[in-house]
Scaffold this motif. Structure first.
Motif, PDB file in Angstrom:
ATOM      1  N   TYR A 157      -1.247   6.366   8.490  1.00 40.19           N
ATOM      2  CA  TYR A 157       0.109   5.944   8.144  1.00 40.19           C
ATOM      3  C   TYR A 157       1.189   6.552   9.031  1.00 40.19           C
ATOM      4  O   TYR A 157       2.355   6.177   8.915  1.00 40.19           O
ATOM      5  CB  TYR A 157       0.394   6.255   6.674  1.00 40.19           C
ATOM      6  CG  TYR A 157      -0.538   5.518   5.736  1.00 40.19           C
ATOM      7  CD1 TYR A 157      -0.547   4.128   5.682  1.00 40.19           C
ATOM      8  CD2 TYR A 157      -1.416   6.204   4.910  1.00 40.19           C
ATOM      9  CE1 TYR A 157      -1.401   3.442   4.839  1.00 40.19           C
ATOM     10  CE2 TYR A 157      -2.272   5.523   4.056  1.00 40.19           C
ATOM     11  CZ  TYR A 157      -2.256   4.147   4.017  1.00 40.19           C
ATOM     12  OH  TYR A 157      -3.098   3.464   3.183  1.00 40.19           O
ATOM     13  N   ALA A 164       3.771   4.187  10.633  1.00 38.86           N
ATOM     14  CA  ALA A 164       3.694   2.890   9.952  1.00 38.86           C
ATOM     15  C   ALA A 164       5.091   2.370   9.631  1.00 38.86           C
ATOM     16  O   ALA A 164       5.961   3.113   9.196  1.00 38.86           O
ATOM     17  CB  ALA A 164       2.878   3.014   8.661  1.00 38.86           C
ATOM     18  N   TRP A 172       3.879  -0.834   3.215  1.00 36.31           N
ATOM     19  CA  TRP A 172       3.467  -0.394   4.548  1.00 36.31           C
ATOM     20  C   TRP A 172       1.948  -0.340   4.624  1.00 36.31           C
ATOM     21  O   TRP A 172       1.265  -0.507   3.633  1.00 36.31           O
ATOM     22  CB  TRP A 172       4.076   0.978   4.885  1.00 36.31           C
ATOM     23  CG  TRP A 172       3.480   2.118   4.114  1.00 36.31           C
ATOM     24  CD1 TRP A 172       2.501   2.964   4.547  1.00 36.31           C
ATOM     25  CD2 TRP A 172       3.797   2.550   2.784  1.00 36.31           C
ATOM     26  NE1 TRP A 172       2.188   3.892   3.580  1.00 36.31           N
ATOM     27  CE2 TRP A 172       2.985   3.654   2.477  1.00 36.31           C
ATOM     28  CE3 TRP A 172       4.692   2.111   1.811  1.00 36.31           C
ATOM     29  CZ2 TRP A 172       3.039   4.317   1.264  1.00 36.31           C
ATOM     30  CZ3 TRP A 172       4.742   2.772   0.600  1.00 36.31           C
ATOM     31  CH2 TRP A 172       3.927   3.866   0.340  1.00 36.31           C
ATOM     32  N   GLY A 173       1.437  -0.134   5.855  1.00 32.70           N
ATOM     33  CA  GLY A 173       0.002   0.048   6.026  1.00 32.70           C
ATOM     34  C   GLY A 173      -0.698  -1.077   6.772  1.00 32.70           C
ATOM     35  O   GLY A 173      -1.919  -1.153   6.749  1.00 32.70           O
ATOM     36  N   LYS A 229      -5.819  -0.988   2.962  1.00 31.88           N
ATOM     37  CA  LYS A 229      -4.971   0.093   3.465  1.00 31.88           C
ATOM     38  C   LYS A 229      -3.489  -0.068   3.133  1.00 31.88           C
ATOM     39  O   LYS A 229      -2.724   0.877   3.263  1.00 31.88           O
ATOM     40  CB  LYS A 229      -5.107   0.191   4.985  1.00 31.88           C
ATOM     41  CG  LYS A 229      -6.505   0.486   5.462  1.00 31.88           C
ATOM     42  CD  LYS A 229      -6.551   0.416   6.970  1.00 31.88           C
ATOM     43  CE  LYS A 229      -7.967   0.492   7.456  1.00 31.88           C
ATOM     44  NZ  LYS A 229      -8.180  -0.258   8.680  1.00 31.88           N
ATOM     45  N   GLN A 230      -3.070  -1.263   2.756  1.00 30.51           N
ATOM     46  CA  GLN A 230      -1.651  -1.493   2.496  1.00 30.51           C
ATOM     47  C   GLN A 230      -1.257  -0.960   1.124  1.00 30.51           C
ATOM     48  O   GLN A 230      -1.961  -1.170   0.147  1.00 30.51           O
ATOM     49  CB  GLN A 230      -1.322  -2.980   2.574  1.00 30.51           C
ATOM     50  CG  GLN A 230      -1.499  -3.562   3.946  1.00 30.51           C
ATOM     51  CD  GLN A 230      -1.173  -5.033   3.945  1.00 30.51           C
ATOM     52  OE1 GLN A 230      -0.193  -5.469   3.349  1.00 30.51           O
ATOM     53  NE2 GLN A 230      -1.993  -5.820   4.621  1.00 30.51           N
ATOM     54  N   CYS A 288       2.691  11.426   7.706  1.00 28.30           N
ATOM     55  CA  CYS A 288       2.174  11.680   6.351  1.00 28.30           C
ATOM     56  C   CYS A 288       1.307  12.914   6.385  1.00 28.30           C
ATOM     57  O   CYS A 288       0.534  13.090   7.339  1.00 28.30           O
ATOM     58  CB  CYS A 288       1.318  10.524   5.874  1.00 28.30           C
ATOM     59  SG  CYS A 288       2.205   9.047   5.449  1.00 28.30           S
TER      60      CYS A 288
END
Length: 182
Positions: free
Chosen positions: A37, A40, A53-54, A108-109, A176
């Motif tokens: 991330y 991102a 996001w992602g 992943k989102q 992150c």
């Protein structure tokens, strides 16, 4: 979080709760450790709904994956089976969930609810945690002027390139980190 000028807009802190979504929390934890991330873009920011996001382009995903062994990448890229929403939880303001496109499609989102979105509970969006710092000062201020225009159109084929070209005011995650349990 960086605003569209690349200036710091502050930070927000998420608390992930394993008992709410063991698989979802483990997935996000691994992706953060693997720096997925970092950088991102909040490609979908809808005022009074969510910030999401992602998503990277296929090429960006390949470059990221090249840093790790295949098994590690496969482990965080496969689709997650849905988990039942824990009793008493809801997609309320400040909670975080994985985005999905149907049954068992979480990858992943992620998104943060900007308001109470209880109807998402019935659609299978499992809460994995909540914003415990920075909801009003940072998350609620993420640029949402494109409505759903920034969305996923072209993002998978061209990634940040198309987002920066067509939607230059979008904000992004600078970095992150996983904080130790306390």
């Amino acid at each position: 979080v960086l605003d569209s000028d690349g200036a710091s807009a502050g930070h927000f802190t998420l608390e992930l709760v394993r008992s709410w979504s063991p698989k979802g929390v483990e997935r996000m934890h691994e992706l953060v450790k693997m720096r997925y991330y970092d950088g991102a873009v909040f490609f979908r920011a809808l005022k009074n709904f969510v910030v999401q996001w992602g998503m990277r382009s296929k090429e960006e995903d390949k470059a990221w994956a090249a840093q790790f062994d295949r098994a590690s990448v496969d482990a965080v890229s496969s689709r997650l089976k849905d988990e039942k929403l824990a009793t008493g939880l809801s997609n309320s303001r400040g909670t975080i969930s994985f985005a999905m496109g149907g049954k068992n499609t979480r990858t992943k989102q992620l998104f943060i609810n900007l308001k109470d979105n209880k109807y998402l509970d019935r659609e299978g969006f499992t809460v994995i945690g909540k914003v415990i710092e920075g909801m009003d000062d940072v998350v609620s201020k993420i640029y949402a002027g494109y409505k759903d225009g920034g969305g996923q159109v072209g993002t998978y084929s061209r990634g940040r390139e198309i987002l920066r070209e067509k939607f230059p005011l979008m904000w992004e995650i600078e970095k992150c980190v996983v904080m130790e349990d306390h």
